[in-house]
Design a protein around this motif. Structure first.
Motif, mmCIF file in Angstrom:
data_model
loop_
_atom_site.group_PDB
_atom_site.id
_atom_site.type_symbol
_atom_site.label_atom_id
_atom_site.label_comp_id
_atom_site.label_asym_id
_atom_site.label_seq_id
_atom_site.Cartn_x
_atom_site.Cartn_y
_atom_site.Cartn_z
ATOM 1 N N LEU A 74 0.762 -1.029 -0.099
ATOM 2 C CA LEU A 74 -0.166 0.048 -0.618
ATOM 3 C C LEU A 74 0.828 1.255 0.281
ATOM 4 O O LEU A 74 1.774 0.924 0.475
ATOM 5 C CB LEU A 74 -1.274 -0.209 1.065
ATOM 6 C CG LEU A 74 -1.405 1.692 2.093
ATOM 7 C CD1 LEU A 74 -2.751 1.522 0.850
ATOM 8 C CD2 LEU A 74 -2.480 1.252 3.122
ATOM 9 N N VAL A 75 1.190 2.414 -1.173
ATOM 10 C CA VAL A 75 1.202 3.146 -0.759
ATOM 11 C C VAL A 75 -0.168 4.822 -0.886
ATOM 12 O O VAL A 75 -1.086 4.620 -1.655
ATOM 13 C CB VAL A 75 1.634 3.813 -2.014
ATOM 14 C CG1 VAL A 75 2.114 5.282 -2.480
ATOM 15 C CG2 VAL A 75 3.204 2.622 -2.785
ATOM 16 N N LEU A 76 0.139 5.645 0.080
ATOM 17 C CA LEU A 76 -0.611 5.987 0.560
ATOM 18 C C LEU A 76 -0.263 7.380 0.642
ATOM 19 O O LEU A 76 0.624 7.660 1.445
ATOM 20 C CB LEU A 76 -0.766 6.178 2.704
ATOM 21 C CG LEU A 76 -2.291 6.153 2.626
ATOM 22 C CD1 LEU A 76 -3.282 6.286 2.350
ATOM 23 C CD2 LEU A 76 -2.177 5.576 4.699
ATOM 24 N N PHE A 77 -0.904 8.527 -0.228
ATOM 25 C CA PHE A 77 -0.200 9.342 -0.203
ATOM 26 C C PHE A 77 -1.631 10.412 1.482
ATOM 27 O O PHE A 77 -2.647 10.278 1.200
ATOM 28 C CB PHE A 77 -1.382 10.129 -1.433
ATOM 29 C CG PHE A 77 -0.798 9.473 -2.375
ATOM 30 C CD1 PHE A 77 0.623 9.847 -3.294
ATOM 31 C CD2 PHE A 77 -1.543 8.299 -3.129
ATOM 32 C CE1 PHE A 77 1.137 10.347 -4.596
ATOM 33 C CE2 PHE A 77 0.109 8.145 -4.688
ATOM 34 C CZ PHE A 77 1.043 8.596 -4.645
ATOM 35 N N VAL A 78 -0.675 11.220 1.794
ATOM 36 C CA VAL A 78 -1.165 12.003 3.221
ATOM 37 C C VAL A 78 -1.202 13.313 2.419
ATOM 38 O O VAL A 78 -0.228 13.863 2.386
ATOM 39 C CB VAL A 78 -0.598 11.218 4.237
ATOM 40 C CG1 VAL A 78 -0.974 12.611 5.396
ATOM 41 C CG2 VAL A 78 -0.528 10.452 4.525
ATOM 42 N N GLN A 79 -2.415 14.153 2.820
ATOM 43 C CA GLN A 79 -2.710 15.369 2.186
ATOM 44 C C GLN A 79 -2.745 16.331 3.531
ATOM 45 O O GLN A 79 -2.829 17.484 2.722
ATOM 46 C CB GLN A 79 -3.063 15.708 1.015
ATOM 47 C CG GLN A 79 -3.135 14.886 -0.511
ATOM 48 C CD GLN A 79 -1.935 15.707 -0.876
ATOM 49 O OE1 GLN A 79 -2.423 17.403 -1.355
ATOM 50 N NE2 GLN A 79 -1.275 15.497 -1.610
ATOM 51 N N GLY A 80 -3.184 15.424 4.290
ATOM 52 C CA GLY A 80 -3.298 16.650 5.313
ATOM 53 C C GLY A 80 -3.783 15.997 6.782
ATOM 54 O O GLY A 80 -3.129 14.705 6.496
ATOM 55 N N ASN A 81 -3.807 15.897 7.988
ATOM 56 C CA ASN A 81 -3.361 16.060 8.618
ATOM 57 C C ASN A 81 -4.763 15.777 9.801
ATOM 58 O O ASN A 81 -6.035 15.958 9.158
ATOM 59 C CB ASN A 81 -2.733 16.729 9.605
ATOM 60 C CG ASN A 81 -3.135 17.944 9.856
ATOM 61 O OD1 ASN A 81 -4.397 18.617 10.370
ATOM 62 N ND2 ASN A 81 -2.358 18.773 10.960
ATOM 63 N N LEU A 82 -5.369 15.162 11.183
ATOM 64 C CA LEU A 82 -6.245 14.728 11.600
ATOM 65 C C LEU A 82 -7.045 15.798 12.119
ATOM 66 O O LEU A 82 -8.351 15.911 11.090
ATOM 67 C CB LEU A 82 -6.447 13.948 13.018
ATOM 68 C CG LEU A 82 -5.879 12.554 13.471
ATOM 69 C CD1 LEU A 82 -5.469 12.390 14.614
ATOM 70 C CD2 LEU A 82 -6.879 11.376 12.145
ATOM 71 N N ASP A 83 -6.458 17.321 11.935
ATOM 72 C CA ASP A 83 -7.672 18.408 12.714
ATOM 73 C C ASP A 83 -8.424 18.507 11.131
ATOM 74 O O ASP A 83 -8.957 19.825 11.331
ATOM 75 C CB ASP A 83 -6.153 19.653 12.552
ATOM 76 C CG ASP A 83 -5.908 19.495 14.097
ATOM 77 O OD1 ASP A 83 -7.285 19.367 15.164
ATOM 78 O OD2 ASP A 83 -4.654 18.361 14.798
ATOM 79 N N ASP A 84 -7.622 18.568 10.264
ATOM 80 C CA ASP A 84 -8.201 18.968 8.799
ATOM 81 C C ASP A 84 -9.654 17.908 8.193
ATOM 82 O O ASP A 84 -10.616 18.378 8.306
ATOM 83 C CB ASP A 84 -7.074 18.575 7.450
ATOM 84 C CG ASP A 84 -6.636 19.323 6.810
ATOM 85 O OD1 ASP A 84 -6.199 20.194 7.067
ATOM 86 O OD2 ASP A 84 -4.933 18.925 7.340
ATOM 87 N N LEU A 85 -9.626 16.656 9.051
ATOM 88 C CA LEU A 85 -10.533 16.159 9.427
ATOM 89 C C LEU A 85 -11.178 16.715 10.118
ATOM 90 O O LEU A 85 -13.133 17.149 10.168
ATOM 91 C CB LEU A 85 -10.475 14.449 9.853
ATOM 92 C CG LEU A 85 -11.300 13.888 10.326
ATOM 93 C CD1 LEU A 85 -12.806 13.149 8.887
ATOM 94 C CD2 LEU A 85 -10.990 13.021 10.535
ATOM 95 N N TYR A 86 -11.626 17.016 11.561
ATOM 96 C CA TYR A 86 -11.869 17.312 12.555
ATOM 97 C C TYR A 86 -12.843 18.847 12.096
ATOM 98 O O TYR A 86 -13.835 18.755 12.125
ATOM 99 C CB TYR A 86 -11.067 17.602 13.634
ATOM 100 C CG TYR A 86 -10.503 16.234 14.449
ATOM 101 C CD1 TYR A 86 -11.211 15.469 14.027
ATOM 102 C CD2 TYR A 86 -9.451 16.515 14.969
ATOM 103 C CE1 TYR A 86 -10.771 13.725 15.032
ATOM 104 C CE2 TYR A 86 -9.327 14.967 15.681
ATOM 105 C CZ TYR A 86 -9.218 13.917 15.844
ATOM 106 O OH TYR A 86 -8.944 12.939 16.097
ATOM 107 N N ASP A 87 -11.975 19.798 11.268
ATOM 108 C CA ASP A 87 -12.233 21.393 11.381
ATOM 109 C C ASP A 87 -13.146 20.659 9.577
ATOM 110 O O ASP A 87 -14.791 21.230 9.923
ATOM 111 C CB ASP A 87 -11.086 21.524 10.502
ATOM 112 C CG ASP A 87 -9.956 22.250 12.065
ATOM 113 O OD1 ASP A 87 -10.706 21.641 12.673
ATOM 114 O OD2 ASP A 87 -9.307 22.980 11.756
ATOM 115 N N SER A 88 -13.599 19.792 9.097
ATOM 116 C CA SER A 88 -13.993 19.484 8.056
ATOM 117 C C SER A 88 -15.122 19.402 8.483
ATOM 118 O O SER A 88 -16.236 19.507 7.691
ATOM 119 C CB SER A 88 -13.374 19.152 6.921
ATOM 120 O OG SER A 88 -12.310 19.472 6.265
#
Length: 388
Positions: free
Chosen positions: A111-125
């Motif tokens: 698995l190659v995973l592209f991480v474009q943000g962090n957990l706070d991106d998820l929480y704020d959105s």
């Protein structure tokens, strides 16, 4: 529209099979859509056989609005779980990727995973996700399980390292985001500056994007009276823009990438604001900074990790503190009053942004894929270098 596409085979036996999984909506007006198309542009067809699983839209119109996004997620994840694991899975990070990736990694598939943000991106959105610890754990699971991780900034790579633990540095690679250079070059070639000049903000209007700072700056007397504000995009703060009674505000909602390119190319300046909050702390690599440069439009950029380095490297921007509407209004006024400065910034950006064409970093992504598959990195980069 659903996408589940296999590229033409030709030399199937010699190619590495890749499955690309994007759970987010990949319409061409979204960052996820730009990222998917850019990733495909980085994957040389002579090296890789592609299967893409995503949806460019949410659920059908007959569904109630609140059910359309869940329908898309279930649709994409369901099809991905039914797909036979083969080759390498490339996925854009989302909490729901783990529902698919653990089936792959459990069978020894990389698995190659592209991480474009962090957990706070998820929480704020999606604020409700803060109250769902199971979703946080699901989101972190795919980062921990990934064979290799790609991030667009050093700060995000460091954050991923804290999730993955000691000794993970060699499996995290920084490859900056890119731009569809031909699209923006075409828009620039056909653009004429509007009779009534305007500044433009485009992108997701999440709470951390600084849209509230822009509206406060617009109300500041320093903002030039004759300079309009055009806003493109959607998100939590879209209603504040749409409800503005300032006659200088023009809200266009979501537009296609071609329309965005034309509007940005016709603008006097672009605004790349971002709040100095936890979602920004680990470094960001926004498309708008690169795309404004490719459109030949100088930008006013707020100083947050990752974005600052990106704007400095490209060189077509004025940097200001984050969350300061007075500084933003003053920077807009200074840029509006100085055509020579705008020309210098544009010239500098156009000279440097070519390095951010998506395909220019194809060798780096090929090396990452090769490192997790049976093909050697030397073979992969050598073939990638033969692209026409």
């Amino acid at each position: 529209m659903r996408h589940d596409v296999s590229a033409p085979s030709g030399l199937t036996g010699e190619k590495t099979r890749l499955t690309l999984l994007w759970v987010e909506s990949t319409t061409d007006s979204t960052a996820a859509g730009a990222h998917l198309r850019g990733t495909v542009a980085r994957l040389a067809p002579e090296l890789f056989e592609l299967r893409v699983i995503t949806r460019s839209t949410d659920g059908p119109s007959w569904l109630p609005g609140r059910l359309r996004k869940p329908w898309r997620i279930v649709s994409v994840v369901g099809r991905a779980r039914l797909a036979r694991p083969r080759g390498v899975l490339l996925a854009r990070w989302s909490p729901f990727v783990a529902l698919v990736s653990r089936r792959w990694t459990g069978r020894g598939r990389p698995l190659v995973l592209f991480v474009q943000g962090n957990l706070d991106d998820l929480y704020d959105s999606n604020p409700w996700t803060r109250r769902a610890p199971w979703l946080t754990e699901l989101a972190l699971a795919s980062i921990r399980d990934a064979t290799a991780v790609v991030t667009p900034s050093v700060g995000l790579a460091e954050w991923v390292g804290t999730v993955r633990g000691t000794g993970s540095e060699s499996t995290v690679t920084v490859i900056p985001n890119g731009v569809d250079l031909p699209l923006f070059e075409q828009a620039r070639a056909h653009a004429g500056r509007a009779h009534e000049p305007y500044a433009v903000f485009f992108g997701n209007m999440a709470t951390w994007q600084g849209v509230d700072t822009i509206l406060q700056a617009l109300a500041d007397p320093r903002w030039p009276a004759g300079l309009g504000l055009t806003v493109i995009g959607d998100g939590p703060l879209a209603r504040e823009v749409a409800d503005s009674t300032d006659p200088r505000v023009r809200y266009l909602g979501r537009r296609s990438k071609g329309e965005v390119a034309a509007i940005v190319a016709g603008a006097e300046m672009a605004l790349a604001t971002r709040s100095d909050v936890a979602a920004s702390a680990t470094g960001v690599s926004p498309f708008k900074v690169i795309e404004a440069a490719a459109a030949g439009t100088p930008a006013v950029v707020t100083r947050v990790p990752g974005q600052t380095e990106l704007a400095t490297d490209i060189g077509g921007a004025v940097l200001i503190p984050a969350g300061d509407p007075r500084a933003l209004a003053q920077a807009v006024a200074d840029l509006h009053a100085d055509p020579a400065l705008r020309s210098r910034l544009t010239e500098r950006a156009l000279a440097r942004v070519r390095a951010y064409d998506w395909a220019s970093r194809a060798d780096e992504l090929a090396t990452v894929v090769a490192s997790v598959s049976s093909r050697s990195p030397a073979d992969a980069t050598g073939l990638a270098g033969q692209r026409p």
